[in-house]
Design an enzyme around this catalytic site. Structure first.
Site, PDB file in Angstrom:
ATOM      1  N   CYS A 198       0.595   4.071   3.032  1.00  0.00           N
ATOM      2  CA  CYS A 198       0.519   3.323   3.698  1.00  0.00           C
ATOM      3  C   CYS A 198       2.556   3.698   4.156  1.00  0.00           C
ATOM      4  O   CYS A 198       2.013   3.929   5.171  1.00  0.00           O
ATOM      5  CB  CYS A 198       0.593   1.016   4.442  1.00  0.00           C
ATOM      6  SG  CYS A 198      -1.813   1.332   3.993  1.00  0.00           S
ATOM      7  N   CYS A 242       0.482  -1.235  -0.121  1.00  0.00           N
ATOM      8  CA  CYS A 242       0.081  -0.037   0.035  1.00  0.00           C
ATOM      9  C   CYS A 242       0.645   1.365   0.337  1.00  0.00           C
ATOM     10  O   CYS A 242       1.693   1.808   0.697  1.00  0.00           O
ATOM     11  CB  CYS A 242      -1.161   0.091   1.006  1.00  0.00           C
ATOM     12  SG  CYS A 242      -1.638   1.540   1.708  1.00  0.00           S
TER      13      CYS A 242
END
Length: 231
Positions: free
Chosen positions: A163, A160
């Site tokens: 993230c 991600c």
């Protein structure tokens, strides 16, 4: 002068027409549209672009796995029929969007990208095990969030992008607020059962708890400044 204006107008309509035509090649659709289209397509070409490890845990029924981050995506994708619809998905939609763009570049004419990925899928899946728990238990999570201090939980994944962008400041804040605020980071893939139970359908996620009760939740990228304001 009039001729020039007519020519410019004609070019403008031509450009708009081309953009509309190109936009038809990739359609990012929700899970219902994606599933309905799969059902009416004969022998649909369904591709899971996640890693083999993710695919082995669970995937959509009848999907094939071509790892977007692998070394043979172009070669493996080239084995499919470019004149027929192709359906792609990943965990949350990021990798499949990139894969869809590559498929368009390779000459595929009708591409369906699952918006929100398998995290928002409600149809039939094939799982390695329907009973085996993956990751932290509900009881352990309950212990994690019960504290006399404010608790921040961040669900993230290695694949991600947002993230990864948030990770440095979260790790820094873990040290900075040690003994004052409890900040925990949990890998969503390694704790899939908890993700499903909490109905989390996107990443990253920040949850704030006080006395064991959720008081705030944020889905998607969150800047350090905005998180500090919440704390």
């Amino acid at each position: 002068m009039k001729t020039k204006i007519v020519s410019l107008v004609a070019m403008l309509f031509l450009l708009i027409g081309c953009q509309k035509e190109n936009s038809k090649e990739i359609q990012t659709v929700d899970s219902k549209v994606f599933e309905d289209k799969l059902k009416v397509t004969e022998n649909p070409q369904l591709i899971d672009v996640r890693t083999p490890e993710e695919f082995s845990v669970e995937h959509l029924k009848n999907a094939a796995n071509i790892n977007w981050n692998g070394n043979s995506f172009v070669t493996d994708a080239g084995k499919y029929d470019k004149s027929k619809p192709v359906f792609v998905y990943c965990k949350a939609g990021g990798r499949s969007s990139e894969a869809a763009a590559k498929l368009k570049e390779l000459g595929f004419k009708e591409i369906y990208n699952l918006d929100g990925g398998i995290m928002k899928w409600t149809g039939e899946k094939t799982s390695a095990s329907n009973t085996e728990r993956i990751g932290i238990t509900a009881a352990d999570y309950d212990k994690l969030i019960h504290s006399d201090k404010k608790v921040v939980v961040n669900f993230y994944a290695e694949w991600c992008g947002p993230c990864k962008k948030m990770a440095p400041y979260l790790l820094q804040m873990q040290e900075e607020f040690k003994g004052k605020i409890k900040i925990e980071r949990l890998d969503a893939d390694a704790n899939k059962s908890m993700i499903d139970e909490m109905k989390i359908n996107g990443l990253p996620v920040i949850l704030i708890y006080e006395n064991g009760k959720e008081v705030w939740r944020h889905l998607g990228y969150l800047s350090e400044e905005d998180l500090r304001k919440k704390l």
